[in-house]
Design an enzyme around this catalytic site. Structure first.
Site, PDB file in Angstrom:
ATOM      1  NE  ARG A  90      -1.390  15.375  -8.616  1.00 42.63           N
ATOM      2  CZ  ARG A  90      -1.431  14.123  -9.040  1.00 42.63           C
ATOM      3  NH1 ARG A  90      -1.390  13.861 -10.327  1.00 42.63           N
ATOM      4  NH2 ARG A  90      -1.498  13.134  -8.181  1.00 42.63           N
ATOM      5  CG  LEU A 229      -3.233 -10.307 -11.003  1.00 39.06           C
ATOM      6  CD1 LEU A 229      -3.200 -11.826 -10.967  1.00 39.06           C
ATOM      7  CD2 LEU A 229      -2.593  -9.785 -12.286  1.00 39.06           C
ATOM      8  N   GLY A 230      -6.575  -6.612 -10.848  1.00 39.59           N
ATOM      9  CA  GLY A 230      -7.856  -6.053 -11.262  1.00 39.59           C
ATOM     10  C   GLY A 230      -9.034  -6.830 -10.696  1.00 39.59           C
ATOM     11  N   GLY A 233      -8.503 -10.422  -8.643  1.00 41.99           N
ATOM     12  CA  GLY A 233      -8.177 -10.551  -7.236  1.00 41.99           C
ATOM     13  C   GLY A 233      -6.808 -10.004  -6.909  1.00 41.99           C
ATOM     14  CG  ASP A 260      -5.828   5.252  -3.711  1.00 45.46           C
ATOM     15  OD1 ASP A 260      -4.625   4.919  -3.718  1.00 45.46           O
ATOM     16  OD2 ASP A 260      -6.294   6.139  -4.451  1.00 45.46           O
TER      17      ASP A 260
END
Length: 317
Positions: A90, A229-230, A233, A260
């Protein structure tokens, strides 16, 4: 250092470009595209390379796009082991609208997974996994491959005295965590939104998220849990500790690849014998470094190492 093997069953050829504005019904002129090899495990291996170490990336590839991904990884010096598949690997597309700075990510489903490929997959892994391996299974599953396969992969790693780290989402994650027959995943990485989908409620507080992580451990689904949590942290949980790594403040360019990069840094640190807390701290720094880079360029190793000193860690009750 213990050897790291990443596994990507639904890779993608990532295309990133920009246009002035996204308007319906118009022919939109875009900048020259940037091509990168993509998919969870692929990007974990690429992040590890940017942090100065090596891993082996096992990838299911097919067709011309698969050949392109293999060539791009070879150009980056990443060792690959190809699991050949019929069909065409893909593509995914990230388009940034310059007028607003917003980024739009279009993700394709990938080719159908043939049943005979599962037999080849387990045969290849049986030949490669040793007792000291860290096996990182990351990314979505292709159509036709059930989430129960992830539990079977954990069983294989357990039989070989290797560790399996899992990072996936959606129905595959739900199915993998419903299973009760296999051993727990040695490490589970997720984020607050994915945890909320599993629990059926939103998580805004790191302490609440840590409580859910303890639930996953207490019910035998994981031994260690890392939950992001973005920009705030990362929560880390084991049977004996729970803590929150506060992310350093950086300029956001693109959030692509942050998860990642986080997992790559955590896996690398654990493979080097670092403690879980030190490893999650390194992962939080790598995720922060990744968001300062455009498109799918992942973390900058030097910046990630510098940012570790700016990651504050607090214990959670």
């Amino acid at each position: 250092m213990r050897p790291i093997l990443t596994l990507t069953l639904n890779p993608a050829l990532d295309l990133a470009t920009e246009t002035g504005a996204l308007l319906p019904g118009r022919k939109l002129r875009c900048t020259a595209p940037r091509l990168d090899p993509g998919g969870g495990g692929v990007n974990v291996s690429r992040a590890i390379a940017r942090l100065g170490r090596a891993s082996t990336a096992m990838i299911a590839l097919g067709g011309a796009t698969g050949d392109t991904i293999a060539a791009l990884l070879a150009a980056e010096g990443i060792e690959i082991a190809v699991l050949p598949l019929p069909g065409l690997t893909r593509q995914s597309v990230a388009v940034t609208a310059r007028d607003t700075g917003a980024q739009y990510r279009l993700v394709m489903p990938g080719p159908d997974w043939p049943a005979e490929a599962t037999v080849r997959l387990f045969g290849e892994l049986s030949n490669r996994i040793g007792s000291d391996h860290v096996v990182v299974v990351s990314g979505s599953l292709p159509p036709g491959l059930p989430g129960a396969t992830l539990v079977q992969l954990a069983g294989l790693c357990h039989e070989r005295d290797a560790e399996m780290f899992l990072d996936t989402s959606g129905p595959a994650l739900s199915e993998a965590l419903r299973g009760t027959d296999g051993p727990p995943f040695d490490l589970l990485r997720t984020d607050g939104e994915e945890a909320g989908q599993l629990a059926g409620r939103d998580f805004e507080d790191p302490g609440d998220l840590a409580s859910f992580g303890r639930h996953l451990i207490d019910t035998g689904r994981a031994r260690q849990v890392v939950m992001a949590l973005g920009a705030r942290g990362t929560v880390g949980v084991t049977a004996t500790e729970a803590f929150f790594c506060h992310a350093p403040e950086v300029e956001l360019v693109s959030a692509v690849g942050a998860g990642d990069s986080l997992l790559g840094a955590v896996a690398l640190a654990l493979a080097q014998g670092q403690t879980f807390r030190t490893s999650v701290r390194a992962g939080t720094a790598a995720a922060a470094a990744a968001v300062t880079t455009p498109a799918t360029q992942l973390c900058d190793g030097a910046l990630a190492r510098r940012l570790v000193g700016e990651v504050e860690v607090s214990d959670l009750a």
